[in-house]
Motif scaffolding. Structure first.
Motif, PDB file in Angstrom:
ATOM      1  N   PRO A 286       9.359  32.462  34.463  1.00 56.75           N
ATOM      2  CA  PRO A 286       7.899  32.561  34.562  1.00 56.75           C
ATOM      3  C   PRO A 286       7.373  32.075  35.915  1.00 56.75           C
ATOM      4  O   PRO A 286       6.294  32.454  36.333  1.00 56.75           O
ATOM      5  CB  PRO A 286       7.393  31.680  33.425  1.00 56.75           C
ATOM      6  N   GLU A 287       8.228  31.226  36.583  1.00 59.45           N
ATOM      7  CA  GLU A 287       7.728  30.648  37.841  1.00 59.45           C
ATOM      8  C   GLU A 287       8.093  31.523  39.053  1.00 59.45           C
ATOM      9  O   GLU A 287       7.805  31.176  40.177  1.00 59.45           O
ATOM     10  CB  GLU A 287       8.276  29.221  38.019  1.00 59.45           C
ATOM     11  N   GLU A 288       8.752  32.672  38.813  1.00 53.59           N
ATOM     12  CA  GLU A 288       9.132  33.567  39.920  1.00 53.59           C
ATOM     13  C   GLU A 288       7.934  33.888  40.797  1.00 53.59           C
ATOM     14  O   GLU A 288       6.810  34.037  40.301  1.00 53.59           O
ATOM     15  CB  GLU A 288       9.708  34.877  39.370  1.00 53.59           C
ATOM     16  N   ASP A 289       8.259  34.073  42.077  1.00 53.83           N
ATOM     17  CA  ASP A 289       7.181  34.328  43.035  1.00 53.83           C
ATOM     18  C   ASP A 289       6.375  35.570  42.695  1.00 53.83           C
ATOM     19  O   ASP A 289       5.176  35.633  42.903  1.00 53.83           O
ATOM     20  CB  ASP A 289       7.749  34.489  44.458  1.00 53.83           C
ATOM     21  N   ASP A 290       7.124  36.569  42.176  1.00 52.92           N
ATOM     22  CA  ASP A 290       6.442  37.833  41.892  1.00 52.92           C
ATOM     23  C   ASP A 290       5.422  37.685  40.777  1.00 52.92           C
ATOM     24  O   ASP A 290       4.653  38.593  40.518  1.00 52.92           O
ATOM     25  CB  ASP A 290       7.458  38.905  41.461  1.00 52.92           C
ATOM     26  N   GLY A 291       5.476  36.568  40.089  1.00 56.06           N
ATOM     27  CA  GLY A 291       4.556  36.379  38.970  1.00 56.06           C
ATOM     28  C   GLY A 291       5.094  37.080  37.741  1.00 56.06           C
ATOM     29  O   GLY A 291       6.097  37.795  37.820  1.00 56.06           O
ATOM     30  N   PRO A 292       4.498  36.836  36.607  1.00 58.86           N
ATOM     31  CA  PRO A 292       4.995  37.445  35.378  1.00 58.86           C
ATOM     32  C   PRO A 292       4.825  38.962  35.415  1.00 58.86           C
ATOM     33  O   PRO A 292       4.005  39.481  36.156  1.00 58.86           O
ATOM     34  CB  PRO A 292       4.103  36.830  34.301  1.00 58.86           C
ATOM     35  N   ILE A 293       5.664  39.623  34.635  1.00 56.71           N
ATOM     36  CA  ILE A 293       5.550  41.082  34.541  1.00 56.71           C
ATOM     37  C   ILE A 293       4.198  41.400  33.895  1.00 56.71           C
ATOM     38  O   ILE A 293       3.825  40.777  32.906  1.00 56.71           O
ATOM     39  CB  ILE A 293       6.688  41.648  33.665  1.00 56.71           C
ATOM     40  N   GLN A 294       3.528  42.347  34.463  1.00 59.23           N
ATOM     41  CA  GLN A 294       2.206  42.688  33.951  1.00 59.23           C
ATOM     42  C   GLN A 294       2.298  43.288  32.549  1.00 59.23           C
ATOM     43  O   GLN A 294       3.083  44.200  32.334  1.00 59.23           O
ATOM     44  CB  GLN A 294       1.558  43.731  34.879  1.00 59.23           C
TER      45      GLN A 294
ATOM     46  N   ARG B  32       2.307  46.938  32.413  1.00 57.24           N
ATOM     47  CA  ARG B  32       3.537  47.674  32.704  1.00 57.24           C
ATOM     48  C   ARG B  32       4.394  47.807  31.439  1.00 57.24           C
ATOM     49  O   ARG B  32       4.994  48.845  31.168  1.00 57.24           O
ATOM     50  CB  ARG B  32       4.321  46.948  33.800  1.00 57.24           C
ATOM     51  N   ILE B  33       4.447  46.733  30.673  1.00 54.21           N
ATOM     52  CA  ILE B  33       5.204  46.762  29.411  1.00 54.21           C
ATOM     53  C   ILE B  33       4.604  47.813  28.481  1.00 54.21           C
ATOM     54  O   ILE B  33       5.306  48.607  27.859  1.00 54.21           O
ATOM     55  CB  ILE B  33       5.199  45.367  28.744  1.00 54.21           C
ATOM     56  N   LEU B  34       3.272  47.823  28.453  1.00 62.37           N
ATOM     57  CA  LEU B  34       2.574  48.766  27.582  1.00 62.37           C
ATOM     58  C   LEU B  34       2.838  50.212  27.998  1.00 62.37           C
ATOM     59  O   LEU B  34       3.115  51.078  27.169  1.00 62.37           O
ATOM     60  CB  LEU B  34       1.067  48.470  27.653  1.00 62.37           C
ATOM     61  N   GLN B  35       2.807  50.429  29.295  1.00 66.68           N
ATOM     62  CA  GLN B  35       3.019  51.780  29.821  1.00 66.68           C
ATOM     63  C   GLN B  35       4.436  52.271  29.491  1.00 66.68           C
ATOM     64  O   GLN B  35       4.627  53.398  29.038  1.00 66.68           O
ATOM     65  CB  GLN B  35       2.805  51.720  31.334  1.00 66.68           C
TER      66      GLN B  35
END
Ligand code: GDP
Length: 476
Positions: free
Chosen positions: A192-200, A203-206
């Motif tokens: 969760p602390e990855e620089d890219d931030g959490p997966i949106q 995107r999961i929904l799509q």
């Protein structure tokens, strides 16, 4: 050859060296010029060396030879082909003997091989070994059975396509998409602390919606699979004497049909299969549809009505505006069982009185048809166009849509894809509507992936194999 599914998608089994050598005739019993006897397993070459004179020195090369029994007596002159593992259908050392046909010869050859240590194969056992040795995947094995059982050109074409491995590839790629989706969710939790931030979530929904869409499209092919297997019911309806039976016979003659009588009275309906390239048509000649007083005739009319109710296409036949209006009124009144199937207005006996364009427009209006076509059972005019039109109407756009796509041909496929779809929808509902944490909702994605794995035999391969080979013939 189309490439096989990747190793990762193959059944999780290491090559099996079955300890038993099996033998069976691969051709149907009965009178025929030739028969094929198959032998496969670790001792097949040793058994062959003892029974064959000469032994084929070259693999995959036809060799003229003789089969001898234990006493040394010659049983037949055969063409022998030797296959060395793993380059054989089963993946094992094997042997194919082309013997003379008939009731006795191949049976004595099989008996001689059994006497030397082979055992009789169980139904589908050769193909089963091919699957266990990674030569075929499970849907390809089903396709092998379907090809043998094919009763129409359409069924043959679909089975051949499945033999290419298309269905397995499609299911494997859907499963991979589900696993990617699960991974995306897991990544979100693990880092969760990855620089890219959490997966949106968007995107999961799509991705979820894309998988739902793909599963729905695959599931929709089950109807095509059913049509190809069972054929489409085409009912010939019309008043007595308009030429229904003549049309029925002419259409059958046109297509070199497989005729199957349906038991019943002469006033009942008779059914036969017309094999078109896209779909087998189950053509039904009904009793004349009109108000019947005589009880036997009334029974015939009721049969007609029940057929019309189940029809994929109704041919509303008439040889004049009057008779076309008559059948139109009967269908309208529900005497035809209130079919919602497409209707074709068929102007019969066109050699006697060819309809004008206006007549054809009127015929469509009178019968509630979208298409009208003049035909003559006498000269054959219009019959081929009628068959083409009916095949297109019977299948809707299904066959065009699925022309190059894999098709779900069995209940096993339909069930698994339907369940996977339910699970993915359930994931979406649990997460988006019931607002469960995404990781909790994701158990449904796991279920969906497992269901697809079962379908292509990626897990529990033995269980699935039992189900698949239950109906195979011996020698296949
Ligand atoms: P059904 O009672 O509707 O089944 O009609 P049939 O097929 O028995 O035909 C009734 C009569 O019409 C028979 O005498 C047939 O020979 C004749 N008939 C049927 N089709 C044609 C056709 O295409 N051309 C001509 N000239 N006569 C036909």
């Amino acid at each position: 050859m189309t490439p096989s599914p990747s190793e990762r998608e193959r059944p999780r089994t290491s090559p099996i060296q079955s300890s038993e050598t099996i033998v069976a005739p691969a051709t149907a019993p009965g009178r025929g010029a030739l028969a094929v006897v198959r032998l496969s397993g670790p001792n097949s070459h040793a058994i062959g060396r003892a029974a064959l004179h000469p032994w084929p020195e070259q693999a995959r090369t036809a060799t003229l030879s003789r089969v001898r029994d234990l006493s040394g007596a010659t049983l037949d002159q055969v063409v022998a082909i030797r296959y060395d593992a793993p380059a054989s259908f089963t993946g094992e050392d094997s042997l194919e003997l082309i013997t003379h046909g008939g009731a006795v010869v191949s049976a004595t050859v099989v008996a001689a091989l059994v006497a030397r240590g082979a055992r009789l194969a169980r139904p589908g056992e050769f193909t089963r070994r091919a699957v266990l040795n990674g030569k075929l995947d499970i849907t390809q094995a089903e396709a092998t059975g379907d090809l043998v059982d094919a009763g129409s050109r359409a069924a043959q074409a679909v089975a051949l396509r499945q033999l290419d491995g298309g269905l397995t590839r499609r299911v494997a790629s859907l499963r991979a998409e589900l696993i990617a989706l699960e991974a995306m969710i897991a990544y979100d939790i693990d880092f969760p602390e990855e620089d890219d931030g959490p997966i949106q979530p968007a995107r999961i929904l799509q991705q979820t919606d894309a998988v739902v869409d793909a599963l729905e499209r695959l599931l929709a092919t089950a109807r095509t699979g059913q049509l190809v297997r069972e054929g489409a019911l085409v009912v010939i309806a019309g008043a007595p004497n308009v030429g229904k039976s003549s049309l029925f016979n002419a259409l059958l003659g046109e297509s070199r049909a497989i005729v199957t009588d349906i038991p019943g009275t002469t006033r009942d309906a008779i059914e036969a299969v017309v094999d078109t390239p896209t779909v087998p048509l189950r053509l039904v000649d009904t009793a004349g549809m009109r108000d019947a007083v005589d009880p036997v005739e009334r029974m015939g009319v009721q049969v007609s009505a029940s057929y019309v109710a189940r029809a994929a296409v109704v041919l509303a036949c008439g040889d004049s505006p009057v008779s076309l209006r008559q059948i139109g009124a009967t269908l309208e009144a529900g005497g035809g069982g209130r079919s919602r199937a497409p209707i074709v207005a068929v102007w019969t006996k066109s050699d006697l009185a060819a309809p004008s364009n206006e007549d054809l427009v009127d015929a469509r209006a009178a019968t509630g048809a979208e298409n009208s076509i003049p035909v003559s059972a006498e000269t054959g005019a219009g019959l081929e166009s009628l068959l083409t039109l009916v095949a297109r109407l019977a299948t809707g756009d299904a066959l065009e849509l699925h022309a190059d796509a894999p098709i779900l041909t069995r209940e096993r496929h339909r069930y698994a894809v339907g369940r996977a779809l339910d699970e993915v929808r359930e994931f979406r509902a649990a997460w988006c509507e019931r607002e469960l944490p995404v990781t909790v909702a994701a158990v449904h994605l796991r279920e969906a992936a497992t269901t697809l794995e079962d379908l292509i035999g990626a897990v529990d391969v033995e269980d699935v194999l039992d189900e698949v080979f239950r109906r195979f013939c011996v020698g296949k």
